[in-house]
Design an enzyme around this catalytic site. Structure first.
Site, PDB file in Angstrom:
ATOM      1  N   GLU A   1     -17.822  11.693  -7.398  1.00 37.53           N
ATOM      2  CA  GLU A   1     -18.721  12.643  -6.753  1.00 37.53           C
ATOM      3  C   GLU A   1     -18.238  14.082  -6.978  1.00 37.53           C
ATOM      4  O   GLU A   1     -17.043  14.353  -6.874  1.00 37.53           O
ATOM      5  CB  GLU A   1     -18.787  12.352  -5.247  1.00 37.53           C
TER       6      GLU A   1
ATOM      7  N   GLU B   1     -20.108   4.634  -3.618  1.00 36.02           N
ATOM      8  CA  GLU B   1     -18.743   4.176  -3.912  1.00 36.02           C
ATOM      9  C   GLU B   1     -18.710   2.796  -4.562  1.00 36.02           C
ATOM     10  O   GLU B   1     -17.886   2.533  -5.436  1.00 36.02           O
ATOM     11  CB  GLU B   1     -17.876   4.180  -2.652  1.00 36.02           C
TER      12      GLU B   1
ATOM     13  N   ALA C   1      -8.670   7.823   0.036  1.00 34.95           N
ATOM     14  CA  ALA C   1      -8.414   6.397   0.246  1.00 34.95           C
ATOM     15  C   ALA C   1      -9.338   5.835   1.324  1.00 34.95           C
ATOM     16  O   ALA C   1      -9.711   4.670   1.284  1.00 34.95           O
ATOM     17  CB  ALA C   1      -6.958   6.182   0.633  1.00 34.95           C
ATOM     18  N   ASP C   2      -9.721   6.708   2.257  1.00 36.63           N
ATOM     19  CA  ASP C   2     -10.626   6.267   3.321  1.00 36.63           C
ATOM     20  C   ASP C   2     -11.988   5.860   2.741  1.00 36.63           C
ATOM     21  O   ASP C   2     -12.625   4.929   3.219  1.00 36.63           O
ATOM     22  CB  ASP C   2     -10.821   7.392   4.338  1.00 36.63           C
ATOM     23  N   PHE C   3     -12.458   6.576   1.739  1.00 32.94           N
ATOM     24  CA  PHE C   3     -13.714   6.208   1.077  1.00 32.94           C
ATOM     25  C   PHE C   3     -13.473   5.056   0.099  1.00 32.94           C
ATOM     26  O   PHE C   3     -14.401   4.316  -0.237  1.00 32.94           O
ATOM     27  CB  PHE C   3     -14.320   7.387   0.322  1.00 32.94           C
TER      28      PHE C   3
ATOM     29  N   MET D   1     -12.176   2.500   0.785  1.00 34.87           N
ATOM     30  CA  MET D   1     -12.491   1.267   1.514  1.00 34.87           C
ATOM     31  C   MET D   1     -13.927   0.826   1.269  1.00 34.87           C
ATOM     32  O   MET D   1     -14.235  -0.355   1.391  1.00 34.87           O
ATOM     33  CB  MET D   1     -12.256   1.481   3.013  1.00 34.87           C
TER      34      MET D   1
ATOM     35  N   HIS E   1     -10.096  10.570   7.476  1.00 38.07           N
ATOM     36  CA  HIS E   1      -9.785  11.312   6.250  1.00 38.07           C
ATOM     37  C   HIS E   1      -8.280  11.466   6.056  1.00 38.07           C
ATOM     38  O   HIS E   1      -7.840  12.393   5.393  1.00 38.07           O
ATOM     39  CB  HIS E   1     -10.423  12.712   6.290  1.00 38.07           C
TER      40      HIS E   1
END
Lengths: 327, 340
Positions: free
Chosen positions: A29, A62, A86-88, A90, A131
């Site tokens: 993105e 994602e 790293a949170d995204f 997931m 985040h």
């Protein structure tokens, strides 16, 4: 040597790989907007040199960023997928864990999955619960994946190159606080091999093993302890899987004491694996049991006084180290 | 299955006879797989393609060896239609040496990269996201090929379905999506859990040309696929082919189908594609004996594949450690002497 920020060094490394191999490309993105990535300009300008087929500005999808990288890797290219945080990441664990990590194996070696997935880790002040996470242990636990977590601009650039050239899927975890941190970067190709740690402080009384931003904090810890007459070996692992057991064993055999420091939640973390492995394999060399330090098992809170309760600070590491040295 | 000539006309009896043979091969493979599963020669579970053979057959008849397909959990038929060797596939199902994936994957992960079959899949919709990536690789490498992704009706309710369709349109990728609508999402009637007008409407919402066909009519599937694949190959971007069919068997072979109304299977089986194709062939100049003989040859080929698979040995256990990764491969158990 040239001094540059982590974000700039890694962008240079990516550009060099894009020039070297026409099958390398990047997707994620905001890669080709004025932002050039998340917010640290990790991709800025690349669109001008490499065009929209190789710097692919994707929808907020994602699953498909990761899945497309897997499909494109299987089909003969070397994608670098950026999942921002790293949170995204997931949102794309399925494609990474069920597909990227399994395809070579479950298809009996008919295909390789040479991709890199960038996932930024770590607490960035005020970023709070969604985040800020450090999820490296999730992927170290997954057979088929390589996990790297460089902590300097030079290592960021050099390990990205190795990750791109590897035929394994590589999870490339960069700390958000490091993006704007500066350091010397070699003027040559500067490839840093996968699986090789770096001893960043030499000492004989205590071994501290760490990675990513935490390795930088551990250097501060070593400097402080040096004032007390304690000499510390600080090992920056750089690669978490496969981790450099030889370097760690050699250090522990020298010092007899091991502390593993991680920013992530301590329970079930990667530090536990290292401490256990060293205990199993270097028990006779240990003067006292290995110790680890990691965050309390809680989400990352927002307000500073509470956020600081999550942080593994140099002071907390020093306290743990002194406890270890006194044992 | 590749064609010498992509412009070969559809609806020609000689061509349809070839498709008939492929469908018989798939049917025989699925029936014998069930027999061998019940006899204990196949582990895990098998998802059969019985009744849906016309779709994979009619679509793949218009693909080349260099084209890619991605399949779902019900992948035997797609593999055979794309040209995979049934004997290697049966060895894979029986976990033997010589299996398409070295006996590492079994039925649900059947794959044959040598014919562009990039794998069946245990996770619904992942073929879609990987398929658009494979199409992107084709564009980047500048090769003359397309991607076809097979999905079921149940998968149209997973998020990645929408991501991938949007993505394919945004980048104008050379990809054909084939939705095999067999009416069931595992043991649930898909209509009962699905809003709106169905897969075609959903594809059209992205501006994607989408077409509906009787999936049990191999002539119709072949003709529509020929048209859509020519458009995709010609730079026309993503297309969507929706094929109506019926899942004759359960979700897996040992599924007792307690959810299905009595008599439904038998009623719908009257419409199955192989019988329809045989009737068409006879009406178009073939002798019944030729039809029967072709069918028997398919069963004989699969029987031979089953026999060969049973004769093949099981893989050395130490191969379990191979092909995990180059960096940091697994360490074998040490108490029994380690692995190669």
């Amino acid at each position: 040597m040239t001094e540059m920020t982590f974000a700039d060094a890694v962008r240079e490394g990516l550009a060099e790989e894009l020039r070297r191999d026409p099958l390398v490309w990047a997707l994620g993105e905001d890669l080709s907007t004025a932002h050039g990535g998340t917010s640290a300009n990790q991709y800025v300008g690349l669109i001008d040199e490499f065009g929209p087929k190789r710097i692919v500005n994707t929808p907020i999808s994602e699953n498909t960023i990761m899945g497309a990288a897997v499909g494109a890797a299987v089909a003969g290219t070397r994608p670098v997928a950026d999942l921002r945080m790293a949170d995204f990441g997931m949102c794309a664990v399925d494609e990474l864990v069920n597909q990227a990590a399994k395809i070579r194996y479950m298809f009996g070696g008919q295909a390789r999955v040479p991709l890199v997935v960038r996932q930024a880790i770590g607490v960035r002040k005020g970023a709070a619960a969604q985040h800020s996470q450090s999820t490296e242990a999730w992927y170290v636990h997954t057979p088929g994946l390589v996990v790297v977590a460089p902590g300097t601009p030079a290592d960021g650039r050099g390990l990205l190159k190795s990750a791109i050239r590897a035929d394994d899927p590589v999870v490339y975890m960069e700390h958000k606080d490091l993006w704007l941190a500066s350091g010397d970067v070699p003027d040559d190709e500067g490839v840093v091999p996968i699986g090789v740690a770096k001893t960043v402080r030499e000492g004989s009384d205590l071994t501290i093993v760490s990675w990513s931003k935490m390795a930088r904090l551990c250097e501060e810890v070593a400097d402080t302890l040096a004032g007390d007459g304690v000499s510390v070996d600080v090992i920056d692992l750089r690669t978490l899987w496969p981790w450099d057991k030889d370097a760690v064993y050699a250090s522990v055999c020298k010092t007899g004491r091991l502390l593993v420091a991680q920013e992530a939640v301590q329970v079930g973390g990667f530090a536990a694996e290292i401490a256990t492995d060293v205990t199993e394999n270097c028990f006779d060399a240990l003067k006292t049991h290995a110790r680890r330090i990691g965050a309390p098992r809680m989400p990352v809170p927002y307000a500073e006084p509470m956020e600081n309760e999550f942080r593994v600070t140099p002071e907390r590491i020093i306290a743990r180290a002194r406890e270890l040295l006194a044992a | 299955m590749s064609n010498e000539n992509d412009t070969q006309r559809t609806n020609e009896p000689a061509r349809i006879f070839e498709l008939y043979k492929t469908m018989c091969l798939i049917r025989a493979f699925e029936e014998r797989s069930e027999d061998e599963f019940d006899a204990g020669f196949i582990n895990g579970s098998i998802h059969q393609y019985i009744g849906e053979e016309a779709i994979g057959t009619g679509v793949c008849a218009n693909l080349r060896d260099t084209d890619y397909i991605l399949s779902n959990h019900r992948g035997h038929g797609h593999s055979i239609a794309k040209g995979a060797d049934p004997e290697s596939m049966m060895k894979e199902l029986m976990g033997r040496v010589g299996g398409t994936s070295g006996a590492k994957g079994g039925s649900m992960h059947i794959a044959d990269f040598s014919v562009g079959m990039l794998g069946a899949n245990g996770v619904l919709a992942d073929g879609l996201t990987m398929g658009v990536g494979a199409a992107q690789a084709i564009c980047l490498r500048g090769v003359d090929a397309i991607v076809t992704v097979f999905v079921g009706d149940g998968t149209t309710n997973r998020g990645p379905f929408y991501e991938a369709l949007n993505w394919a349109m945004v980048y104008e990728l050379p990809i054909l999506f084939v939705c095999e609508n067999n009416g069931y999402a595992s043991s649930t009637v898909t209509r009962s859990i699905t809003a709106g007008e169905g897969p075609v409407a959903r594809a059209k919402a992205f501006g994607m040309p989408a077409f509906d066909v009787d999936g049990n009519d191999v002539n119709a599937v072949d003709a529509l696929a020929a048209d859509l694949i020519a458009r995709v190959r010609g730079g026309g971007g993503p297309h969507f082919l929706h094929a109506r069919t019926y899942r004759v068997k359960g979700h897996i072979s040992r599924d007792k189908m307690l959810y299905r109304p009595e008599g439904e299977t038998e009623e719908r089986f009257k419409d199955e594609p192989i019988g329809r194709c045989a009737a068409w062939l006879i009406a178009n100049g073939f002798e019944e004996a030729e039809i029967v003989s072709a069918r028997d040859a398919a069963y004989a080929q699969i029987d031979a594949a089953v026999a060969a698979a049973k004769d093949a040995s099981f893989p050395n256990k130490n191969l379990a450690y191979a092909d995990v990764q180059d960096f940091g491969p697994p360490e074998p158990w040490q108490q029994d002497g380690g692995a190669a």
